[in-house]
Design an enzyme around this catalytic site. Structure first.
Site, PDB file in Angstrom:
ATOM      1  N   ASP A  54      29.534 100.742  75.626  1.00  0.00           N
ATOM      2  CA  ASP A  54      30.816 100.051  75.672  1.00  0.00           C
ATOM      3  C   ASP A  54      30.487  98.588  75.937  1.00  0.00           C
ATOM      4  O   ASP A  54      29.975  98.242  77.010  1.00  0.00           O
ATOM      5  CB  ASP A  54      31.683 100.635  76.798  1.00  0.00           C
ATOM      6  N   VAL A  55      30.778  97.721  74.974  1.00  0.00           N
ATOM      7  CA  VAL A  55      30.323  96.327  75.080  1.00  0.00           C
ATOM      8  C   VAL A  55      30.994  95.566  76.214  1.00  0.00           C
ATOM      9  O   VAL A  55      30.551  94.454  76.553  1.00  0.00           O
ATOM     10  CB  VAL A  55      30.497  95.561  73.747  1.00  0.00           C
ATOM     11  N   ASN A  60      28.748  92.996  66.806  1.00  0.00           N
ATOM     12  CA  ASN A  60      29.683  93.378  65.742  1.00  0.00           C
ATOM     13  C   ASN A  60      30.941  94.064  66.260  1.00  0.00           C
ATOM     14  O   ASN A  60      31.984  94.004  65.610  1.00  0.00           O
ATOM     15  CB  ASN A  60      28.965  94.309  64.757  1.00  0.00           C
ATOM     16  N   TYR A 119      44.278  87.800  68.033  1.00  0.00           N
ATOM     17  CA  TYR A 119      42.954  88.108  67.475  1.00  0.00           C
ATOM     18  C   TYR A 119      42.244  86.836  67.017  1.00  0.00           C
ATOM     19  O   TYR A 119      41.061  86.644  67.296  1.00  0.00           O
ATOM     20  CB  TYR A 119      43.135  89.072  66.306  1.00  0.00           C
ATOM     21  N   LYS A 147      38.570  85.217  68.113  1.00  0.00           N
ATOM     22  CA  LYS A 147      37.463  84.943  67.186  1.00  0.00           C
ATOM     23  C   LYS A 147      37.101  83.456  67.190  1.00  0.00           C
ATOM     24  O   LYS A 147      35.932  83.103  66.980  1.00  0.00           O
ATOM     25  CB  LYS A 147      37.823  85.432  65.787  1.00  0.00           C
ATOM     26  N   VAL A 187      37.818  92.793  54.837  1.00  0.00           N
ATOM     27  CA  VAL A 187      36.991  93.898  54.337  1.00  0.00           C
ATOM     28  C   VAL A 187      37.790  95.187  54.575  1.00  0.00           C
ATOM     29  O   VAL A 187      38.300  95.387  55.688  1.00  0.00           O
ATOM     30  CB  VAL A 187      35.647  93.977  55.100  1.00  0.00           C
ATOM     31  N   THR A 236      37.688  98.016  55.776  1.00  0.00           N
ATOM     32  CA  THR A 236      37.266  99.019  56.750  1.00  0.00           C
ATOM     33  C   THR A 236      38.528  99.556  57.409  1.00  0.00           C
ATOM     34  O   THR A 236      39.648  99.166  57.060  1.00  0.00           O
ATOM     35  CB  THR A 236      36.395  98.357  57.831  1.00  0.00           C
TER      36      THR A 236
HETATM   37  N1  LIG Z   1      37.461  94.326  58.503  1.00  0.00           N
HETATM   38  C1  LIG Z   1      37.774  93.045  58.384  1.00  0.00           C
HETATM   39  O1  LIG Z   1      38.558  92.646  57.513  1.00  0.00           O
HETATM   40  C2  LIG Z   1      37.149  92.028  59.301  1.00  0.00           C
HETATM   41  C3  LIG Z   1      37.317  90.675  58.994  1.00  0.00           C
HETATM   42  C4  LIG Z   1      36.753  89.703  59.805  1.00  0.00           C
HETATM   43  C5  LIG Z   1      36.013  90.091  60.912  1.00  0.00           C
HETATM   44  N2  LIG Z   1      35.860  91.420  61.207  1.00  0.00           N
HETATM   45  C6  LIG Z   1      35.057  91.753  62.376  1.00  0.00           C
HETATM   46  O2  LIG Z   1      33.987  92.578  61.949  1.00  0.00           O
HETATM   47  C7  LIG Z   1      33.574  93.412  63.047  1.00  0.00           C
HETATM   48  C8  LIG Z   1      33.532  94.840  62.563  1.00  0.00           C
HETATM   49  O3  LIG Z   1      34.868  95.229  62.244  1.00  0.00           O
HETATM   50  P1  LIG Z   1      35.229  96.446  61.271  1.00  0.00           P
HETATM   51  O4  LIG Z   1      36.041  95.912  60.175  1.00  0.00           O
HETATM   52  O5  LIG Z   1      34.005  97.257  60.979  1.00  0.00           O
HETATM   53  O6  LIG Z   1      36.221  97.211  62.256  1.00  0.00           O
HETATM   54  P2  LIG Z   1      36.321  98.749  62.601  1.00  0.00           P
HETATM   55  O7  LIG Z   1      37.558  98.876  63.450  1.00  0.00           O
HETATM   56  O8  LIG Z   1      36.234  99.534  61.372  1.00  0.00           O
HETATM   57  O9  LIG Z   1      35.030  98.930  63.506  1.00  0.00           O
HETATM   58  C9  LIG Z   1      34.931  98.286  64.755  1.00  0.00           C
HETATM   59  C10 LIG Z   1      33.916  99.037  65.573  1.00  0.00           C
HETATM   60  O10 LIG Z   1      33.871  98.449  66.899  1.00  0.00           O
HETATM   61  C11 LIG Z   1      33.733  99.518  67.814  1.00  0.00           C
HETATM   62  N3  LIG Z   1      34.221  99.129  69.150  1.00  0.00           N
HETATM   63  C12 LIG Z   1      35.479  98.809  69.519  1.00  0.00           C
HETATM   64  N4  LIG Z   1      35.512  98.563  70.839  1.00  0.00           N
HETATM   65  C13 LIG Z   1      34.245  98.733  71.306  1.00  0.00           C
HETATM   66  C14 LIG Z   1      33.651  98.628  72.596  1.00  0.00           C
HETATM   67  N5  LIG Z   1      34.354  98.296  73.691  1.00  0.00           N
HETATM   68  N6  LIG Z   1      32.321  98.861  72.699  1.00  0.00           N
HETATM   69  C15 LIG Z   1      31.591  99.201  71.617  1.00  0.00           C
HETATM   70  N7  LIG Z   1      32.090  99.324  70.374  1.00  0.00           N
HETATM   71  C16 LIG Z   1      33.420  99.084  70.233  1.00  0.00           C
HETATM   72  C17 LIG Z   1      34.575 100.639  67.228  1.00  0.00           C
HETATM   73  O11 LIG Z   1      34.195 101.887  67.779  1.00  0.00           O
HETATM   74  C18 LIG Z   1      34.255 100.515  65.755  1.00  0.00           C
HETATM   75  O12 LIG Z   1      33.118 101.270  65.430  1.00  0.00           O
HETATM   76  C19 LIG Z   1      34.604  93.174  64.158  1.00  0.00           C
HETATM   77  O13 LIG Z   1      34.085  92.252  65.099  1.00  0.00           O
HETATM   78  C20 LIG Z   1      35.792  92.558  63.418  1.00  0.00           C
HETATM   79  O14 LIG Z   1      36.594  91.776  64.264  1.00  0.00           O
HETATM   80  C21 LIG Z   1      36.403  92.390  60.421  1.00  0.00           C
END
Ligand SMILES: NC(=O)c1ccc[n+]([C@@H]2O[C@H](COP(=O)([O-])OP(=O)(O)OC[C@H]3O[C@@H](n4cnc5c(N)ncnc54)[C@H](O)[C@@H]3O)[C@@H](O)[C@H]2O)c1
Length: 224
Positions: free
Chosen positions: A22-23, A49, A118, A122, A153, A155
């Protein structure tokens, strides 16, 4: 630990192994770094990440949701930097320097509606990156620190954002939200996970040996 023992997706990947993390937990970071060094015999790359996104119009911001995003996105990144620096700097448990890549967002660089909280977290990750890079350089840690600004993305997080945008009345449907983002993107598509991974690998590698304190947009030009 086998993959089947993992209670969720919160994990630090260490070669072929996984360490639950847990980060937001300072002590868990210390344990994860120790386990990483024991497993791999060193520790020279950290990718911060983990992140969460809870959409809300500014008029509807919930203090608890905002605090949770700050805790995970900003606090988690800060703790990761702390434990990476301690381990990677000369005299640390790994001691061979290294590279940290923080995952910020295009949301740190543009004004996209519905994600003010959010976006603020960031933007904070962006500033954390710069100050950490400055300290690591000036204090001779041998650690570079950079960040990326991913575009949208699809996801779990990205898809949820498109749904939330519809709920907030910003777009007529999730498809319209995606189309709006694509239309705002000169390269004309959403991002892919591999687009982000390739950039992270570059910044973590020796090919980026003279790059620190930088933010790299991986957004098809959306944030230019
Ligand atoms: N998907 C997008 O469009 C997008 C765009 C810009 C930035 N991001 C960033 O990219 C990174 C990855 O996002 P994603 O799209 O894969 O999101 P996601 O929600 O699919 O995955 C996020 C991951 O973070 C983990 N997580 C959450 N809280 C946590 C904690 N306290 N400790 C450890 N792990 C934890 C979750 O379990 C999950 O596996 C994030 O930092 C997100 O903000 C995503």
């Amino acid at each position: 630990m086998s993959a089947g023992d993992l209670s969720g997706k919160k994990a630090l990947v260490t070669g072929g192994a996984f360490v639950p993390l847990d980060v937001t937990d300072d002590g868990a970071w210390a344990e994860a770094v120790t386990a990483t060094i024991a497993e791999l015999g060193g520790f020279d790359v950290l990718v911060n990440n983990a992140g969460i996104e809870i959409s809300a119009l500014v008029v509807d911001i919930d203090a608890a949701d905002l605090a949770r995003m700050l805790q995970v996105n900003v606090g988690g990144t800060a703790l990761g930097l702390k434990h990476a620096f301690r381990a990677m700097r000369p005299g640390g448990a790994a001691g061979a320097g290294g590279s940290v890549v923080n995952v910020a967002s295009v949301a740190a660089t543009i004004a996209f509606p519905g994600i003010a909280g959010y976006s603020a977290t960031k933007a904070a990750v962006d500033r954390l990156t710069r100050v950490a890079a400055m300290e690591a350089g000036k204090l001779g840690y041998g650690v570079r620190v950079n960040c990326i600004y991913p575009g949208l993305v699809p996801t779990e997080m990205g898809i949820q954002l498109a749904v939330d945008c519809t709920r907030m009345g910003l777009f007529e449907s999730p498809d319209a939200a995606v189309a709006g983002v694509v239309q705002q993107t000169p390269l004309g598509r959403l991002g892919e996970v591999s687009d982000m991974a390739d950039a992270v690998v570059f910044l973590a590698s020796d090919s980026a040996r003279f790059i620190t304190g930088a933010g790299l947009p991986i957004d098809g030009g959306m944030g230019m």
